[in-house]
Design a protein around this motif. Structure first.
Motif, PDB file in Angstrom:
ATOM      1  N   GLN A   1      29.509   4.986  21.243  1.00  0.00           N
ATOM      2  CA  GLN A   1      30.021   4.331  22.442  1.00  0.00           C
ATOM      3  C   GLN A   1      28.915   4.073  23.456  1.00  0.00           C
ATOM      4  OE1 GLN A   1      33.078   6.891  23.919  1.00  0.00           O
ATOM      5  NE2 GLN A   1      34.549   6.277  22.379  1.00  0.00           N
ATOM      6  N   HIS A   2      28.016   5.003  23.628  1.00  0.00           N
ATOM      7  CA  HIS A   2      26.947   4.909  24.607  1.00  0.00           C
ATOM      8  C   HIS A   2      25.616   5.212  23.938  1.00  0.00           C
ATOM      9  CE1 HIS A   2      30.091   4.826  27.595  1.00  0.00           C
ATOM     10  NE2 HIS A   2      30.594   5.917  27.057  1.00  0.00           N
ATOM     11  N   PRO A   3      25.033   4.218  23.273  1.00  0.00           N
ATOM     12  CA  PRO A   3      23.774   4.495  22.587  1.00  0.00           C
ATOM     13  C   PRO A   3      22.716   4.994  23.573  1.00  0.00           C
ATOM     14  CG  PRO A   3      24.445   2.187  22.272  1.00  0.00           C
ATOM     15  CD  PRO A   3      25.449   2.833  23.158  1.00  0.00           C
ATOM     16  N   ASP A   4      22.006   5.991  23.163  1.00  0.00           N
ATOM     17  CA  ASP A   4      20.983   6.604  24.014  1.00  0.00           C
ATOM     18  C   ASP A   4      19.632   6.015  23.647  1.00  0.00           C
ATOM     19  OD1 ASP A   4      19.321   8.178  25.498  1.00  0.00           O
ATOM     20  OD2 ASP A   4      19.908  10.071  24.578  1.00  0.00           O
ATOM     21  N   THR A   5      19.115   5.176  24.521  1.00  0.00           N
ATOM     22  CA  THR A   5      17.828   4.552  24.245  1.00  0.00           C
ATOM     23  C   THR A   5      16.684   5.541  24.413  1.00  0.00           C
ATOM     24  OG1 THR A   5      17.679   3.774  26.518  1.00  0.00           O
ATOM     25  CG2 THR A   5      18.617   2.250  24.891  1.00  0.00           C
ATOM     26  N   GLN A   6      16.956   6.718  24.966  1.00  0.00           N
ATOM     27  CA  GLN A   6      15.929   7.717  25.164  1.00  0.00           C
ATOM     28  C   GLN A   6      15.824   8.691  23.994  1.00  0.00           C
ATOM     29  OE1 GLN A   6      13.842   7.444  27.741  1.00  0.00           O
ATOM     30  NE2 GLN A   6      15.018   5.632  28.263  1.00  0.00           N
ATOM     31  N   ALA A   7      16.623   8.504  22.960  1.00  0.00           N
ATOM     32  CA  ALA A   7      16.592   9.418  21.818  1.00  0.00           C
ATOM     33  C   ALA A   7      15.257   9.299  21.092  1.00  0.00           C
ATOM     34  CB  ALA A   7      17.742   9.121  20.858  1.00  0.00           C
ATOM     35  N   ARG A   8      14.748  10.430  20.662  1.00  0.00           N
ATOM     36  CA  ARG A   8      13.486  10.481  19.913  1.00  0.00           C
ATOM     37  C   ARG A   8      13.787  10.248  18.441  1.00  0.00           C
ATOM     38  NH1 ARG A   8       8.256  12.829  19.792  1.00  0.00           N
ATOM     39  NH2 ARG A   8       7.829  13.761  17.778  1.00  0.00           N
ATOM     40  N   SER A   9      13.170   9.232  17.845  1.00  0.00           N
ATOM     41  CA  SER A   9      13.313   8.949  16.417  1.00  0.00           C
ATOM     42  C   SER A   9      12.265   9.746  15.664  1.00  0.00           C
ATOM     43  CB  SER A   9      13.123   7.461  16.141  1.00  0.00           C
ATOM     44  OG  SER A   9      14.159   6.721  16.726  1.00  0.00           O
ATOM     45  N   ILE A  10      12.705  10.432  14.612  1.00  0.00           N
ATOM     46  CA  ILE A  10      11.782  11.263  13.851  1.00  0.00           C
ATOM     47  C   ILE A  10      11.848  10.925  12.361  1.00  0.00           C
ATOM     48  CG2 ILE A  10      11.874  13.157  15.511  1.00  0.00           C
ATOM     49  CD1 ILE A  10      13.653  14.676  13.436  1.00  0.00           C
ATOM     50  N   SER A  11      10.798  11.330  11.676  1.00  0.00           N
ATOM     51  CA  SER A  11      10.712  11.215  10.232  1.00  0.00           C
ATOM     52  C   SER A  11      10.606  12.631   9.668  1.00  0.00           C
ATOM     53  CB  SER A  11       9.473  10.393   9.862  1.00  0.00           C
ATOM     54  OG  SER A  11       9.372  10.271   8.479  1.00  0.00           O
ATOM     55  N   VAL A  12      11.444  12.934   8.680  1.00  0.00           N
ATOM     56  CA  VAL A  12      11.513  14.292   8.122  1.00  0.00           C
ATOM     57  C   VAL A  12      11.134  14.272   6.648  1.00  0.00           C
ATOM     58  CG1 VAL A  12      13.014  16.272   7.666  1.00  0.00           C
ATOM     59  CG2 VAL A  12      13.350  14.906   9.750  1.00  0.00           C
ATOM     60  N   LEU A  13      10.235  15.171   6.276  1.00  0.00           N
ATOM     61  CA  LEU A  13       9.910  15.384   4.866  1.00  0.00           C
ATOM     62  C   LEU A  13      10.694  16.609   4.405  1.00  0.00           C
ATOM     63  CD1 LEU A  13       6.642  15.142   2.975  1.00  0.00           C
ATOM     64  CD2 LEU A  13       7.909  17.279   2.865  1.00  0.00           C
ATOM     65  N   LEU A  14      11.404  16.466   3.302  1.00  0.00           N
ATOM     66  CA  LEU A  14      12.249  17.531   2.762  1.00  0.00           C
ATOM     67  C   LEU A  14      11.803  17.868   1.347  1.00  0.00           C
ATOM     68  CD1 LEU A  14      14.784  19.335   2.652  1.00  0.00           C
ATOM     69  CD2 LEU A  14      16.115  17.267   2.152  1.00  0.00           C
ATOM     70  N   PHE A  15      11.445  19.141   1.129  1.00  0.00           N
ATOM     71  CA  PHE A  15      10.989  19.583  -0.182  1.00  0.00           C
ATOM     72  C   PHE A  15      11.913  20.639  -0.769  1.00  0.00           C
ATOM     73  CE2 PHE A  15       8.591  23.192  -2.184  1.00  0.00           C
ATOM     74  CZ  PHE A  15       8.438  22.628  -3.442  1.00  0.00           C
TER      75      PHE A  15
ATOM     76  N   ASP B   1      11.729  24.317   1.013  1.00  0.00           N
ATOM     77  CA  ASP B   1      12.591  25.306   0.367  1.00  0.00           C
ATOM     78  C   ASP B   1      11.741  26.478  -0.126  1.00  0.00           C
ATOM     79  OD1 ASP B   1      14.429  26.759  -1.085  1.00  0.00           O
ATOM     80  OD2 ASP B   1      14.978  25.111  -2.437  1.00  0.00           O
ATOM     81  N   GLY B   2      11.926  27.618   0.502  1.00  0.00           N
ATOM     82  CA  GLY B   2      11.188  28.816   0.125  1.00  0.00           C
ATOM     83  C   GLY B   2      11.538  29.330  -1.262  1.00  0.00           C
ATOM     84  N   GLU B   3      12.649  28.878  -1.812  1.00  0.00           N
ATOM     85  CA  GLU B   3      13.097  29.327  -3.127  1.00  0.00           C
ATOM     86  C   GLU B   3      12.769  28.328  -4.236  1.00  0.00           C
ATOM     87  OE1 GLU B   3      14.694  32.498  -3.498  1.00  0.00           O
ATOM     88  OE2 GLU B   3      13.767  32.547  -1.520  1.00  0.00           O
ATOM     89  N   ALA B   4      12.039  27.270  -3.926  1.00  0.00           N
ATOM     90  CA  ALA B   4      11.693  26.269  -4.942  1.00  0.00           C
ATOM     91  C   ALA B   4      10.842  26.910  -6.026  1.00  0.00           C
ATOM     92  CB  ALA B   4      10.950  25.111  -4.287  1.00  0.00           C
ATOM     93  N   GLN B   5      10.930  26.347  -7.227  1.00  0.00           N
ATOM     94  CA  GLN B   5      10.179  26.840  -8.376  1.00  0.00           C
ATOM     95  C   GLN B   5       9.362  25.712  -8.973  1.00  0.00           C
ATOM     96  OE1 GLN B   5      10.070  30.010  -9.442  1.00  0.00           O
ATOM     97  NE2 GLN B   5      11.383  30.570  -7.729  1.00  0.00           N
ATOM     98  N   PRO B   6       8.230  25.901  -9.508  1.00  0.00           N
ATOM     99  CA  PRO B   6       7.499  27.152  -9.620  1.00  0.00           C
ATOM    100  C   PRO B   6       6.680  27.477  -8.373  1.00  0.00           C
ATOM    101  CG  PRO B   6       6.273  25.450 -10.759  1.00  0.00           C
ATOM    102  CD  PRO B   6       7.542  24.808 -10.233  1.00  0.00           C
ATOM    103  N   TYR B   7       6.533  26.508  -7.462  1.00  0.00           N
ATOM    104  CA  TYR B   7       5.727  26.716  -6.261  1.00  0.00           C
ATOM    105  C   TYR B   7       6.662  26.643  -5.070  1.00  0.00           C
ATOM    106  CZ  TYR B   7       1.380  26.618  -3.582  1.00  0.00           C
ATOM    107  OH  TYR B   7       0.335  26.938  -2.756  1.00  0.00           O
ATOM    108  N   GLY B   8       6.850  27.758  -4.385  1.00  0.00           N
ATOM    109  CA  GLY B   8       7.809  27.831  -3.291  1.00  0.00           C
ATOM    110  C   GLY B   8       7.308  27.277  -1.973  1.00  0.00           C
TER     111      GLY B   8
END
Length: 140
Positions: free
Chosen positions: A9-23, A74-81
């Motif tokens: 309803q009220h777009p916030d032009t002050q919002a910070r856009s981010i890029s996330v890397l997920l492993f 992910d701290g539980e990833a295999q073989p390299y956490g």
């Protein structure tokens, strides 16, 4: 009755856009994190781009290219956490983005400290905690 979210309803032009890397080597974990954080983890933070990696070498290459505001490992990833990877990145990458490590249990917080991660979220993953943590790190 249809309710429109306040953000629409009220777009916030002050919002910070981010890029996330997920492993994570586990697709279901990656899905759970993306759904938990969502596209708008806070009123002032918008995830513009997700980049998913299933291997540590893919993370290293992506971080070398740059452009990420937050890394979720992910701290539980295999073989390299994700904890070992976090420590490596914090030690080797100049101005490394903030890192969230997903731990196996709440008592594994000390391992996240060893990893030099900026924050840790334990399993079972709480969507609200994930979103709050990502938003907090994005504001730094």
């Amino acid at each position: 009755m249809t309710v429109t979210p306040a953000a629409s309803q009220h777009p916030d032009t002050q919002a910070r856009s981010i890029s996330v890397l997920l492993f994570s080597d586990d697709r279901s974990v990656r899905d759970q994190v993306r759904l938990g954080v969502g596209d708008r983890p806070a009123d002032d933070v918008v995830v513009e781009r997700w980049h998913e990696c299933a291997t540590a070498p893919a993370v290293e290459a992506a971080v070398d290219e740059g452009g990420y505001d937050v890394l979720i490992l992910d701290g539980e990833a295999q073989p390299y956490g994700g904890m070992g990877l976090a420590r490596q990145l914090k030690s080797e990458v100049f101005d490394c983005p903030p890192i969230v490590v997903l731990t196996g249990r709440p008592v594994d917080g000390w391992l996240a400290t060893w990893s030099l991660a900026d924050a840790a979220v334990p399993r079972p993953l709480d969507p609200e905690k994930l979103a709050d943590t990502v938003a907090h790190l994005a504001r730094r």
